[in-house]
Scaffold this active site. Structure first.
Site, PDB file in Angstrom:
ATOM      1  N   HIS A  85     -44.576  60.600  82.141  1.00  0.00           N
ATOM      2  CA  HIS A  85     -45.418  59.560  81.530  1.00  0.00           C
ATOM      3  C   HIS A  85     -45.151  59.422  80.035  1.00  0.00           C
ATOM      4  CE1 HIS A  85     -49.763  57.741  81.288  1.00  0.00           C
ATOM      5  NE2 HIS A  85     -48.911  57.107  80.503  1.00  0.00           N
ATOM      6  N   LEU A  88     -41.634  54.253  75.891  1.00  0.00           N
ATOM      7  CA  LEU A  88     -40.467  54.154  75.006  1.00  0.00           C
ATOM      8  C   LEU A  88     -40.418  52.788  74.319  1.00  0.00           C
ATOM      9  CD1 LEU A  88     -37.744  56.030  77.114  1.00  0.00           C
ATOM     10  CD2 LEU A  88     -39.214  56.918  75.287  1.00  0.00           C
ATOM     11  N   HIS A 257     -53.126  60.912  83.203  1.00  0.00           N
ATOM     12  CA  HIS A 257     -53.977  61.414  82.103  1.00  0.00           C
ATOM     13  C   HIS A 257     -55.463  61.600  82.432  1.00  0.00           C
ATOM     14  CE1 HIS A 257     -54.518  57.107  81.732  1.00  0.00           C
ATOM     15  NE2 HIS A 257     -53.428  56.905  81.059  1.00  0.00           N
ATOM     16  N   ASN A 304     -56.482  56.447  74.762  1.00  0.00           N
ATOM     17  CA  ASN A 304     -57.176  56.057  75.977  1.00  0.00           C
ATOM     18  C   ASN A 304     -56.500  56.711  77.175  1.00  0.00           C
ATOM     19  OD1 ASN A 304     -58.940  54.784  77.665  1.00  0.00           O
ATOM     20  ND2 ASN A 304     -57.827  52.845  77.711  1.00  0.00           N
ATOM     21  N   ASP A 331     -48.033  61.297  77.852  1.00  0.00           N
ATOM     22  CA  ASP A 331     -48.466  59.932  77.529  1.00  0.00           C
ATOM     23  C   ASP A 331     -48.044  59.575  76.094  1.00  0.00           C
ATOM     24  OD1 ASP A 331     -49.587  57.410  77.615  1.00  0.00           O
ATOM     25  OD2 ASP A 331     -51.666  58.099  77.490  1.00  0.00           O
ATOM     26  N   HIS A 335     -46.848  54.209  67.894  1.00  0.00           N
ATOM     27  CA  HIS A 335     -47.252  52.966  67.222  1.00  0.00           C
ATOM     28  C   HIS A 335     -46.700  52.993  65.809  1.00  0.00           C
ATOM     29  CE1 HIS A 335     -49.907  51.511  70.359  1.00  0.00           C
ATOM     30  NE2 HIS A 335     -50.491  52.689  70.425  1.00  0.00           N
TER      31      HIS A 335
HETATM   32 ZN   LIG Z   1     -52.705  55.110  80.490  1.00  0.00          ZN
END
Ligand SMILES: [Zn+2]
Length: 457
Positions: A85, A88, A257, A304, A331, A335
């Protein structure tokens, strides 16, 4: 007609990467820990032509001419990690991350394979987008990368993608990650198609009508800060619903997650009922709580699902220990700096995680004696099997998929920058134990820590 022409169309190879010269390396005297192979001892590891050629007592193996020698004394050699997870950001959001920088970050974290989510721009929702993405990965990816296709077109939650075509084009499975599959009937149809074309359905579980405009976990901290909360039941009720649908259809689902105690319970109930369900937890949910946000309103702590309460964190750890949770997944959600440098309420959700996953879990869970190192190593590689990929192992004849780590080394996260293009790491500034010194993936040396590379030369 030749046999090849008559045979049915061969499925696309599951993982793709840039070709690199195969390694000829002798790792001398490292403590090899491979729980699946039952190895927990100091050994020499000889890699010839990218394959584990020999394991021997420390000092017993000779380096063939031309082979590089890595000093493993006082260090650990572990089977490489596999992350089911990651984001990219290709295509369309290369200002956040790209195939080169994302896989560089992965290699620096000891990963030998990662699986990218399809919530890109455009969405990976048809075979053409997937095909060009895989072509790009063949040119740019430093370690093997697999790709998921989306469940619904444009992640809109309305129309299913052509799942069979995506599978033929190499999709490992399907997910609308970033969003839930909101409509139950859509998930049901996806599970029916799964029977025909295979591929796991990975689910981001959240009921939008419960999450609302929440920006962090709903609890005492959100109340004190006056921020809108995302309740645990937003996640757990959807897991219960989707497990029931998967059980009814005889399908296979993977819960992404996990963050809340109620969610761990829901997965345990489904497993006990015989549903083909697996689950992952992230290093940040295993090591941090919403208390961190009370200390500093840092947008790098906004993700999240959100960081939750201590009892949630404890439940995730217990879930890893008892097998309710199958694997650790980062995850990794990069950013750009300017996107995160805004008020907490406005910042996008997500933290990077590939470069810090092992060190964070080692520092906060293994060294204090909460979880054994062997279990953590196993869970950091277990994502492979869930997606039908071979699990990395240190065994004669296996491809070189391993990392060399120094458990004693400490480093400050972010001090020397990141391999990732992004800096939004929730562990920034923390001093962590455990440094990845070198990573070999798919038979090639893909990462050398700078100081280690110099000392080896
Ligand atoms: Zn998610």
């Amino acid at each position: 007609m030749t046999a090849a022409a008559r045979s049915p169309r061969r499925g696309a190879e599951p993982l793709v990467h840039r070709a690199q010269p195969p390694a000829d390396v002798l790792i001398r005297g490292a403590h090899v820990l491979d729980p699946r192979e039952g190895i927990d001892a100091p050994l020499d590891v000889l890699l010839r032509d990218g394959v584990v050629a020999e394991l021997g007592a420390p000092g017993s193996l000779e380096a063939p001419p031309g082979a590089e020698i890595l000093d493993g004394e006082g260090r650990h050699a572990l089977p490489g990690f596999v992350d089911p997870h990651v984001h990219l950001r290709v295509p369309g959001q290369e200002h956040k991350e790209d195939l080169d920088s994302g896989t560089r970050a992965a290699a620096a974290g000891g990963y030998v394979a990662v699986v990218a989510m399809p919530n890109t721009d455009p969405t990976v929702d048809d075979a053409t987008v997937l095909g060009s993405l895989r072509e790009a990965a063949r040119r740019e990816a430093r370690i093997p990368v697999g790709f998921m296709g989306s469940v619904t077109r444009g992640l809109a939650g309305e129309a299913l993608t052509e799942m069979a075509e995506l599978r033929d084009a190499g999709a490992l499975g399907f997910t609308d990650d970033g969003k839930p599959v909101h409509r139950a009937a859509i998930l049901r149809r996806a599970l029916q198609y799964q029977r025909l074309c295979g591929g796991v359905l990975a689910l981001h579980e959240e009921d939008p009508s419960l999450s609302g405009a929440g920006v962090m976990h709903e609890g005492e901290v959100s109340a004190r800060l006056g921020l809108a909360g995302i309740p645990s039941i937003s996640e757990s009720t959807m897991i219960a619903r989707d497990a029931a649908i998967a059980g009814y259809e005889g399908g296979r689902i993977h819960i992404q997650h996990l963050s809340a105690v109620e969610s761990v319970d829901a997965v345990a109930v489904a497993k006990a009922a015989g549903v083909a369900i697996t689950a992952e937890a992230s290093p940040h949910h295993l090591t941090l709580t919403h208390g961190a946000i009370a200390e500093r309103l840092d947008t790098r702590l906004k993700m999240n699902p959100p960081l939750r309460a201590e009892r949630d964190r404890a439940a995730l750890i217990a879930g890893l220990r008892d097998g309710t949770i199958d694997c650790i997944a980062t995850d990794h959600a990069p950013h750009a700096r300017e996107e995160k440098e805004v008020p907490f309420e406005e910042a996008p959700m997500g933290t990077t995680g590939l470069e810090t996953a092992f060190a964070a879990v080692l520092t906060d869970l293994v060294l204090p004696g909460v979880l054994p190192l062997a279990l953590v190593v196993e869970k950091l590689g277990a994502g492979a099997a869930l997606l039908g990929l071979p699990t990395p192992r240190i065994a004669v004849g296996a491809p070189a998929d391993l990392c060399l780590v120094d458990l004693d080394a400490t480093w400050q996260v972010g001090e020397a920058g990141y391999e990732s293009r992004a800096e939004n790491c929730c562990f920034a500034g923390r001093t962590l134990h455990g440094r990845v010194l070198a990573t070999l993936a798919a038979g090639a040396v893909v990462y050398r820590e700078r100081a280690f590379a110099l000392s080896a030369a």
